[in-house]
Design an enzyme around this catalytic site. Structure first.
Site: not given
Ligand code: IMP
Length: 180
Positions: A104-105, A108, A136, A157, A170
């Site tokens: 995963e990237d 969050d 994060k 962000f 991207r």
């Molecule tokens: P989560 O479900 O809140 O953990 O969010 C995960 C997804 O939100 C990641 O796979 C990203 O695609 C997107 N995301 C979260 N933080 C960032 C950021 O700082 N920049 C861009 N995309 C983000």
């Protein structure tokens, strides 16, 4: 390497993690996974779109006989995480009794990964590990363990290296953070 601020739509972003540091982080993750999975043949599931660049670079450092699948799930709009997670597509092979590594990237809030974990656990893999380029910790609301973390970052962000702001950014080879 162009490390000037960039503008994407209505926001400005400043250089955050240069490309050479990203490559060192990715190489370390690849070496760690290769050594932990020595003698095994894992399946890597790269989560699109965000992890496409990280996943491609990571796989070059995986010294194992392995399979790679690109999967897709989406839960994010603009700069706010939402609680709705859409369907999973692209997993066309069985992962039953396989060692699986999710690539995963970023984790969050953890909502997306939590959903992926429960989806994959239903498919009865032998093991299930998570490799995330970024984490994060201040926003994390779940309690699953992340096996491989490239870097923990504060609550800001980021764009570039696969990460987008409303679809843009991207392609940037390094990471930028938003200028408030
Ligand atoms: P989560 O479900 O809140 O953990 O969010 C995960 C997804 O939100 C990641 O796979 C990203 O695609 C997107 N995301 C979260 N933080 C960032 C950021 O700082 N920049 C861009 N995309 C983000």
């Amino acid at each position: 390497m162009n490390m000037q601020p960039v503008t994407l739509k209505d926001k400005q972003f400043k250089p955050y993690i240069p490309a050479d540091e990203l490559q060192r982080i990715v190489a370390r993750l690849g070496e760690q996974i290769s050594s932990d999975y020595a003698g095994k043949s894992p399946v890597f599931l790269i989560v699109l779109n965000g992890a496409f660049m990280f996943g491609a670079d990571l796989m070059k450092h995986i010294d194992l006989t392995c399979r790679v699948s690109l999967i897709k799930v989406s839960s994010y709009q603009g700069m706010q995480s939402t609680n709705t997670v859409s369907e999973l597509i692209g997993l066309n092979e069985s992962i039953e009794n396989e060692d699986v590594v999710i690539v995963e990237d970023i984790v969050d809030t953890g909502v997306t990964m939590d959903h992926l974990l429960s989806t994959f656990k239903d498919k009865k893999p032998k093991s299930l590990a998570i490799c995330s380029l970024l984490f994060k910790p201040d926003k994390f609301t779940k309690n699953f363990k992340i096996d491989y973390i490239g870097k923990s970052i504060p609550n800001e962000f980021v764009v570039g290296y696969g990460f987008d702001y409303e679809g843009y950014g991207r392609n940037l080879p390094c990471l930028y953070s938003v200028k408030e």
